[in-house]
Design a protein around this motif. Structure first.
Motif, short mmCIF file in Angstrom:
data_model
loop_
_atom_site.label_atom_id
_atom_site.label_comp_id
_atom_site.label_asym_id
_atom_site.label_seq_id
_atom_site.Cartn_x
_atom_site.Cartn_y
_atom_site.Cartn_z
N GLN A 77 0.79 -1.23 0.00
CA GLN A 77 0.00 0.00 0.00
C GLN A 77 0.82 1.28 0.00
O GLN A 77 0.34 2.31 -0.43
CB GLN A 77 -0.94 0.01 1.21
CG GLN A 77 -1.96 -1.10 1.17
CD GLN A 77 -3.30 -0.68 1.72
OE1 GLN A 77 -3.61 0.49 1.82
NE2 GLN A 77 -4.12 -1.64 2.07
N ASN A 130 -5.07 -3.49 -0.11
CA ASN A 130 -5.60 -2.54 -1.08
C ASN A 130 -6.87 -1.83 -0.63
O ASN A 130 -7.54 -1.19 -1.44
CB ASN A 130 -5.87 -3.25 -2.42
CG ASN A 130 -6.89 -4.38 -2.27
OD1 ASN A 130 -7.43 -4.61 -1.19
ND2 ASN A 130 -7.16 -5.07 -3.37
N SER A 131 -7.24 -1.93 0.64
CA SER A 131 -8.47 -1.33 1.13
C SER A 131 -8.20 -0.56 2.41
O SER A 131 -7.21 -0.80 3.10
CB SER A 131 -9.55 -2.40 1.37
OG SER A 131 -9.84 -3.10 0.18
N ASN A 139 -8.34 -6.57 -7.27
CA ASN A 139 -8.44 -5.17 -7.69
C ASN A 139 -9.27 -5.00 -8.96
O ASN A 139 -8.97 -4.18 -9.83
CB ASN A 139 -7.05 -4.57 -7.91
CG ASN A 139 -6.25 -4.49 -6.64
OD1 ASN A 139 -6.54 -3.66 -5.77
ND2 ASN A 139 -5.27 -5.35 -6.51
N SER A 183 -10.68 -2.56 -13.47
CA SER A 183 -9.61 -3.26 -14.16
C SER A 183 -10.07 -3.62 -15.57
O SER A 183 -11.26 -3.57 -15.90
CB SER A 183 -9.23 -4.54 -13.39
OG SER A 183 -10.31 -5.46 -13.42
N SER A 194 -1.41 3.60 -2.42
CA SER A 194 -2.30 3.03 -3.43
C SER A 194 -3.58 3.83 -3.55
O SER A 194 -4.23 3.83 -4.59
CB SER A 194 -2.62 1.57 -3.08
OG SER A 194 -3.15 1.47 -1.78
N GLN A 246 0.80 -3.25 -5.43
CA GLN A 246 0.58 -4.64 -5.01
C GLN A 246 1.35 -5.65 -5.88
O GLN A 246 1.38 -6.83 -5.56
CB GLN A 246 -0.91 -4.99 -5.07
CG GLN A 246 -1.70 -4.50 -3.88
CD GLN A 246 -2.31 -3.14 -4.16
OE1 GLN A 246 -2.92 -2.93 -5.19
NE2 GLN A 246 -2.16 -2.21 -3.25
N ASN A 289 -14.36 -1.82 -7.11
CA ASN A 289 -14.15 -0.89 -6.01
C ASN A 289 -15.48 -0.39 -5.47
O ASN A 289 -16.40 -0.09 -6.24
CB ASN A 289 -13.31 0.32 -6.48
CG ASN A 289 -13.23 1.41 -5.43
OD1 ASN A 289 -14.03 2.35 -5.43
ND2 ASN A 289 -12.27 1.31 -4.55
N THR A 295 -4.98 -3.87 -14.22
CA THR A 295 -5.42 -3.58 -12.87
C THR A 295 -4.69 -2.32 -12.41
O THR A 295 -3.56 -2.08 -12.79
CB THR A 295 -5.15 -4.73 -11.89
OG1 THR A 295 -5.52 -4.34 -10.57
CG2 THR A 295 -3.68 -5.12 -11.89
N ALA A 311 -3.60 -1.65 -9.48
CA ALA A 311 -2.85 -1.86 -8.24
C ALA A 311 -1.36 -1.94 -8.53
O ALA A 311 -0.77 -3.02 -8.60
CB ALA A 311 -3.34 -3.13 -7.56
N ASN A 325 -11.62 -2.65 -2.10
CA ASN A 325 -11.32 -3.27 -3.38
C ASN A 325 -11.32 -4.78 -3.24
O ASN A 325 -10.94 -5.34 -2.19
CB ASN A 325 -9.94 -2.81 -3.88
CG ASN A 325 -9.89 -1.33 -4.16
OD1 ASN A 325 -10.27 -0.88 -5.23
ND2 ASN A 325 -9.41 -0.56 -3.19
#
Length: 810
Positions: free
Chosen positions: A131, A416-417, A449, A481, A151, A224, A452, A219, A221, A445
């Protein structure tokens, strides 16, 4: 309203049919590299000739990030990176092969500015949570850039760290050597470290970007998809104590007087533990911050300015959660205008309030909990009121002693959240208004990913002669994505929601919803390196009347050609009349605005060429006789060599038969609306000359001139329509002009230490009399209005760990 909602749903439905849902597979490749402990002294000279470098295994086999995402690097442009470490720092050595080294671009720029130059970067995540990265870049011109990447918020280049590097062009390409002290990183207290890491390279002449661990663009991310760094053992987070004393001198001069000011102070950065940092300003000095681009503002809302003060820009990603903080409120113009008696005037109303001190604590622990605390105090500011009849004066408080506070708790999870709690509070001494805003923000997410869900719920409380409570809330969901993406969401803001004491809000008392669908290419085609087309719709309604306040349906296309030239265009339509409840400046009144259509075109040529051009035009056509807006920006730039460049911009903005508020008649209760022609021209010039990456001259010049000439006046009716008012004869024309010039020299004479010499002059005039002659206006602007300022500032960075060694040696 329901028809428009159905339109949004159908738009999403047909976009699924037309675009399909095929997406590239997400490849969870986790590459590994091991750091070796060094046994001898490493000289940061760009040589990589020490024995320790030969013992480390390289990270290699890079992948293209853009434009041809996911393809392996070519042998001619391969990259190899090695990592060493000791008890104080991590060392990066990179060989960046290039079969045409004479074509490596290497424009010299100031810190955090890449310019037209090749670059290499290392992204380090000490908690390996996917992140937050600390990113360190070196350009082929030996320049440095660093940023804090999250992120949720992306790159924050206002963050600065102290580290050393050296880049050198060779016959095989170029070499980078870096030393990044642990004080510039964040990691847990563990015997065995496992960090997230990735390496980045850009070959500027072809705009090819590469990463060591592949980052697939189907994606969003980026962080990540990092690789893994192992091998670092038995290190401890250092004592992070940095002292930045400064001294500065100012000479300000105008036609009335010359004033000399000497200042001195101290900034402190202290690592409370391995995760949290305390920043404090004991005696603030923001005298050399960039000037504001002030405009003639005839609308119902204040002009919003960028924050240029380093303390309020560096490492503030936590505090910006929920969009509740507008730091320009701190130290701004006094909020309260004293009540005047008959024949009284205020001699001079201040434009700022003095900041006494400011402190912030921020960081994130090993469990992903981010905590932020910001506090600032401004001093009491009074104005002198003069009685013009008898000459007596009195003093009234325009801004009391005020405390500003922001508290944030941000919990990250699943890499990712996040869920965030934020509170802002303004407490003023005495009986003045206090305010409090509390918010809950979430950004969720899916594991891959692909989708969202995000939203917020903010509650405001103001404490004045009448206490009020309000709410602001939003919710949105979308696919994030693949080639085909969509989103839908809505927002509700109550009438009494007010965050303006420490945030900024332009309107309330509405609800809205939006939806969008877009298509993008994920790999270059024969004609395009990138291509994106999107359909967007937005509807907004007044809470009390359910009338349409805003509506917009648009098509936007953005492309980058194989030659790396950008081209974009769009079409927008507002097919319904809008009920403007803000322009009349009176509660309960509204002005009906006409339907309109517009288009925009934008072009930006490849900046790799010495001569490049930016061009943008937008044209609005209203469903009102002879009313239109034309906005054009032309900005050529020329790079004479790697040291010297110029950028010029001219922006004419022509509004015919614009409609807007000009007056309120207290005797009849009528609101007067004017039909006016507005003509604005904005000229700016920026230039830089770099002796090297540590010594830079910068020039910034701006001349802005805007006039608004009223052609007719109308009384606003209860139904929002206008009726001409022939007996109104007040001169409400506007003629505003401003000039700013900044010429500066900056020298980074030691890591984190800077000397700056600045010459500045500025002027501004406003009148109700219009002279359309450009020369006359320009001459009047400089006559008796020009202010001059000359300043010298020196800031010296002291690292406690280095100072400790100085003492030992002494």
């Amino acid at each position: 309203m329901h028809n428009n909602f159905i339109f949004c749903v159908l738009l999403l439905f047909f976009s699924k049919i037309l675009f399909g849902q095929a997406t590239l597979p997400i490849k969870n490749v986790k590459k590994n590299i091991k750091a070796e402990k060094k046994t001898s002294i490493i000289s940061i000279d760009g040589q990589l000739d020490e024995d320790d470098w030969s013992k480390a295994l390289p990270a290699k086999n890079f992948f293209t990030f853009s434009p041809d995402n996911g393809n392996p690097e070519t042998k001619e442009l391969r990259t190899e990176v090695k990592i060493l470490y000791d008890d104080d720092a991590v060392y990066i050595g990179a060989l960046l092969y290039d079969n045409e080294p004479t074509k490596i671009l290497k424009e010299i720029k100031e810190r955090d500015n890449f310019g037209t130059s090749d670059s290499f970067g290392v992204f380090i995540n000490g908690y390996n949570d996917g992140q937050q990265d600390f990113q360190f870049y070196v350009t082929a011109a030996n320049g440095q850039a660093d940023c804090n990447f999250t992120s949720q918020d992306g790159e924050d280049y206002s963050w600065n760290a102290i580290w050393s590097s050296k880049a050198k062009i060779t016959d095989i390409g170029w070499v980078v050597e870096m030393k990044i002290p642990y004080a510039a990183l964040r990691f847990p207290r563990k015997d065995i470290q496992t960090w997230g890491i990735n390496f980045f390279r850009e070959i500027r002449r072809t705009r090819q970007k590469y990463t060591w661990s592949p980052v697939y663009n189907n994606t969003g991310a980026f962080s990540q998809q990092a690789g893994i760094l192992t091998g670092i053992q038995n290190i401890k987070p250092p004592t992070r104590l940095f002292l930045i004393p400064y001294t500065s001198a100012y000479i300000n001069s105008n036609k009335e007087a010359t004033e000399t000011t000497l200042k001195g102070g101290l900034d402190i950065k202290y690592g409370i533990n391995d995760a949290f940092t305390l920043d404090a300003i004991l005696i603030p000095d923001f005298g050399q911050t960039k000037f504001d681009n002030v405009e003639l503002n005839l609308g119902p809302f204040e002009q919003q300015f960028n924050e240029n003060r380093p303390f309020f820009t560096e490492g503030t990603d936590l505090f910006n959660k929920g969009n509740l903080l507008y730091t320009r409120r701190i130290g701004a113009k006094p909020l309260f205008y004293p009540e005047l008696h008959d024949d009284e005037t205020i001699e001079k109303y201040p434009t700022t309030t003095n900041l006494l001190n400011a402190v912030k604590v921020s960081g994130r622990n090993n469990d992903g909990l981010g905590i932020g605390f910001l506090n600032a105090i401004t001093e009491e500011t009074s104005v002198t009121i003069k009685n013009n009849s008898d000459g007596t004066t009195r003093s009234e408080v325009a801004s009391p002693l005020t405390n500003y506070n922001v508290t944030v708790f941000d919990q990250r999870f699943n890499q990712n959240s996040s869920v965030t709690f934020i509170n802002t509070n303004v407490t003023r001494n005495g009986d003045f208004r206090d305010a409090n805003v509390t918010g809950l923000v979430f950004d969720l997410n899916t594991k891959k990913n692909t989708y969202n869900l995000s939203g917020k719920a903010n509650l405001s409380n103001t404490f004045d002669t009448k206490n009020t409570n309000g709410i602001e809330s939003s919710l949105s969901i979308g696919e994030t994505s693949g080639k085909y993406r969509y989103g839908i969401g809505g927002e509700y803001v109550s009438k009494d929601f007010d965050k303006n004491d420490l945030g900024i809000i332009f309107q309330n008392n509405y609800y809205s919803y939006f939806c969008n669908a877009s298509y993008r290419i994920l790999a270059p085609t024969k004609k395009f390196n990138s291509f994106n087309i999107g359909l967007y719709t937005y509807m907004e309604y007044n809470n009390n009347t359910n009338e349409i306040q805003q509506n917009n349906f648009s098509l936007d296309v953005n492309t980058t050609s194989k030659g790396n030239h950008y081209f974009g265009f769009g079409y927008r339509i507002k097919p319904f009349e809008r009920y403007d409840y803000y322009e009349p400046r009176k509660d309960g009144e509204f002005l009906i605005l006409p339907k309109l259509q517009s288009y925009w075109l934008s072009f930006s040529s490849n900046y790799n060429y010495k001569l490049a051009l930016d061009f943008q035009v937008s044209n609005l056509f209203y469903d009102q006789k002879d009313r239109s807006d034309l906005d054009i920006t032309i900005s050529p730039r020329y790079r004479f060599n790697d040291k010297f460049s110029l950028i010029y911009s001219i922006n004419p903005y022509i509004q015919k038969n614009n409609i807007g508020f000009v007056d309120y008649l207290s005797n009849s209760g009528e609101t007067i609306i004017a039909q006016r022609d507005r003509n604005t021209i904005n000229n700016s010039l920026t230039s830089k000359f770099s002796i090297n990456s540590q010594m830079n001259f910068n020039l910034s010049v701006r001349h802005y001139w805007s006039i608004a000439e009223n052609n007719a006046f109308f009384a606003l009716q209860d139904n929002g329509r206008l009726v001409e008012k022939l007996d109104y004869t007040e001169n409400k024309d506007s003629n505003f002009s401003t000039w700013n010039l900044d010429l500066s020299y900056s020298w980074w004479f030691a890591p984190g230490s800077q000397a700056t010499v600045l010459y500045r002059n500025n002027a501004a005039i406003y009148s109700n009399d219009i002279d359309r002659n450009f020369k006359n206006n320009f001459d009047t602007l400089f006559t008796d209005n020009l202010n001059h300022a000359f300043s010298i500032s020196i800031r010296y960075f002291i690292d406690y760990n280095q100072a400790k060694n100085w003492v030992k040696k002494g």
